[in-house]
Enzyme design. Structure first.
Site, PDB file in Angstrom:
ATOM      1  N   ARG A  79      17.843  -1.243  20.958  1.00 37.22           N
ATOM      2  CA  ARG A  79      17.443  -0.090  20.139  1.00 37.22           C
ATOM      3  C   ARG A  79      18.604   0.904  20.065  1.00 37.22           C
ATOM      4  NH1 ARG A  79      15.171   3.797  22.613  1.00 37.22           N
ATOM      5  NH2 ARG A  79      13.665   2.549  23.758  1.00 37.22           N
TER       6      ARG A  79
ATOM      7  N   TYR B  68      13.088  11.085  -5.594  1.00 39.54           N
ATOM      8  CA  TYR B  68      12.371   9.884  -5.215  1.00 39.54           C
ATOM      9  C   TYR B  68      10.974  10.258  -4.704  1.00 39.54           C
ATOM     10  CZ  TYR B  68      11.283   5.561  -2.803  1.00 39.54           C
ATOM     11  OH  TYR B  68      10.675   4.420  -2.382  1.00 39.54           O
TER      12      TYR B  68
ATOM     13  N   ASP C  20      21.391  12.627  -1.265  1.00 37.82           N
ATOM     14  CA  ASP C  20      20.907  11.246  -1.377  1.00 37.82           C
ATOM     15  C   ASP C  20      21.780  10.569  -2.429  1.00 37.82           C
ATOM     16  OD1 ASP C  20      19.580   8.894  -2.045  1.00 37.82           O
ATOM     17  OD2 ASP C  20      17.587   9.744  -1.725  1.00 37.82           O
TER      18      ASP C  20
ATOM     19  N   LYS D 293      19.016  -0.575  -2.066  1.00 34.86           N
ATOM     20  CA  LYS D 293      19.340  -0.575  -3.489  1.00 34.86           C
ATOM     21  C   LYS D 293      20.759  -1.115  -3.705  1.00 34.86           C
ATOM     22  CE  LYS D 293      15.307   1.425  -3.341  1.00 34.86           C
ATOM     23  NZ  LYS D 293      15.122   2.858  -3.276  1.00 34.86           N
TER      24      LYS D 293
HETATM   25  C1  LIG Z   1      14.320   3.795  -2.544  1.00 37.67           C
HETATM   26  C2  LIG Z   1      14.817   5.165  -2.356  1.00 37.67           C
HETATM   27  C3  LIG Z   1      14.616   5.853  -1.155  1.00 37.67           C
HETATM   28  C4  LIG Z   1      13.802   5.269  -0.008  1.00 37.67           C
HETATM   29  O1  LIG Z   1      14.445   4.158   0.551  1.00 37.67           O
HETATM   30  P1  LIG Z   1      13.670   2.909   1.208  1.00 37.67           P
HETATM   31  O2  LIG Z   1      14.775   2.008   1.593  1.00 37.67           O
HETATM   32  O3  LIG Z   1      12.764   2.349   0.164  1.00 37.67           O
HETATM   33  O4  LIG Z   1      12.886   3.435   2.363  1.00 37.67           O
HETATM   34  C5  LIG Z   1      15.173   7.114  -1.028  1.00 37.67           C
HETATM   35  N1  LIG Z   1      15.864   7.685  -2.046  1.00 37.67           N
HETATM   36  C6  LIG Z   1      16.048   7.059  -3.221  1.00 37.67           C
HETATM   37  C7  LIG Z   1      16.818   7.737  -4.295  1.00 37.67           C
HETATM   38  C8  LIG Z   1      15.546   5.781  -3.422  1.00 37.67           C
HETATM   39  O5  LIG Z   1      15.719   5.177  -4.595  1.00 37.67           O
END
Ligand SMILES: *Cc1c(COP(=O)(O)O)cnc(C)c1O
Length: 384
Positions: free
Chosen positions: A51, A103, A175, A200
């Site tokens: 961990r 998001y 982000d 992504k």
């Molecule tokens: C998908 C997404 C998230 C969350 O990420 P996960 O990997 O699905 O937990 C956060 N911010 C943006 C802009 C996203 O597209």
């Protein structure tokens, strides 16, 4: 290797990665282990329990730091787990200023989880970064921005936001999921924390859920590392390996996402049944000048509305595409189509979302790296 001397295209492949010391394996092995043998209590090779540390994760974390031009990378089990860790830097009474188009899961964790712990969130339009300042008070601790935003692709001026954050001693979190470090590196523009859903573009192949944070400040790194270990939302080594493999082709994938994105945005704009087409590369995009200043390209994310603005009309288009798969998520090699109002953003009340421009017919495309003419033909037959 001192990876900071290299360009992004080289760092994506080499940063943090060394041949495996025991075998010379060029690819980092998947260290599928929960613990590490010690010669005597405390006498170990830097790894005690998985961990806390895992060699596959360490390599990925170093690579993530290098490609975002940061010093420290931290990996998490998902983008939301990374968001959760950042939120835990706050204490009851603290306030956060957040971009109002973001998001859906981020909106949800803020309003449904952390608001109940006494943290206050202000969701505001950051179209003009100067507007942010009026929401700052003595309790404000953090500025949270997503740019381009999801799904309306608004662009927020990172450098101007960083200036306000610096003046008021706020942590600026960006982000960077939509742009990826290929298009923009927020730490270079003054951000304190860069966040990714590596699910992504970084992973890029729709085969892994993963989150990441990158920072430059060692005290901040220490706090986040403590949260990563004590809260335990860590990724498994196989997932780390998949992301490590994914980022090696980020630059070639992004180049094609950008080319295809441009071709499709222009096609949609010429379609008589299409209403508004939102793509950061259009000169009449409301913050195109800022996009041009802080991004190195405009990416493959496009949102558009139908002149017949209702949910049924949008669903009819979604049900007819053959190459664009109907799915949540984005950033993979395959093209995806989604309907934010009923999918990713269903948790936002209709009144709030329509007010911000997220109308009923809004369709979001994550343009993949297939042949662009095939993609255009698919949209042509679906829109009719
Ligand atoms: C998908 C997404 C998230 C969350 O990420 P996960 O990997 O699905 O937990 C956060 N911010 C943006 C802009 C996203 O597209």
């Amino acid at each position: 290797m001192n990876s900071n001397n290299y360009k992004l295209e080289t760092k994506l492949i080499h940063a943090g990665v060394e041949p495996d010391p025991t075998t010379g394996a060029i690819m980092t092995p998947i260290y599928q282990t929960s613990t590490y043998v010690q010669a005597a209590p405390g006498d170990h090779k830097g790894y005690e329990y998985a961990r806390t540390q895992n060699p596959t994760r360490t390599v990925l974390q170093n690579a993530l730091a290098a490609i975002e031009n940061g010093k420290y990378g931290l990996s998490f089990g998902s983008g939301m787990a990374a968001t959760d860790a950042v939120m835990k830097l706050l204490v009851p009474g603290d306030e956060v200023i957040v971009s109002n188009d973001l998001y859906g899961g981020t909106y949800r964790i803020m309003t449904k989880v952390f608001a109940t712990y006494g943290i206050k969130f202000h969701f505001i339009s950051m179209h003009n970064a100067a507007d942010i300042e009026q929401y700052v008070n003595a309790n404000t601790k953090m500025l949270w921005i997503e740019t381009p935003t999801n799904p309306l692709l608004n662009v927020i001026d990172i450098a101007a936001s960083a200036e306000i954050a610096r003046r008021h001693k706020l942590l600026l979190v960006v982000d960077n999921t939509f742009a990826s470090p290929y298009l923009q590196t927020p730490l270079d523009l003054g951000a304190d924390i860069v966040l990714h859903s590596a699910t992504k573009y970084l992973g890029g192949h729709s085969d892994v859920v993963h989150g990441a944070l990158v920072v430059n400040d060692s005290a901040l790194e220490e706090k986040l590392r403590f949260i990563q270990n004590s809260c335990g939302a860590v990724p498994g080594p196989h997932d780390c390996w998949l992301v490590l493999r994914g980022i090696k082709t980020l630059h070639v994938r992004m180049q094609r996402h950008c080319e295809n994105g441009e071709a499709i945005a222009r096609y949609l704009r010429s379609h008589p049944k299409v209403g508004k087409v939102i793509w950061t590369g259009f000169e009449d995009h409301p913050n195109h000048d800022i996009a041009k200043k802080q991004m190195r390209g405009f990416g493959g994310m496009i949102s558009f509305t139908l002149k017949d603005d209702n949910i049924d009309a949008a669903i009819s288009v979604l049900s007819k595409t053959k190459l664009f798969s109907l799915a949540e998520s984005l950033g993979g090699v395959e093209s995806l189509i989604g309907h934010p109002a009923t999918m990713t953003h269903a948790s936002i009340p209709r009144e709030d979302r329509v007010k911000n421009g997220l109308v009923d017919s809004l369709i979001r495309l994550s343009v993949g790296i297939e042949d662009k003419d095939d993609l255009i033909e698919d949209l042509r037959q679906a829109i009719g």
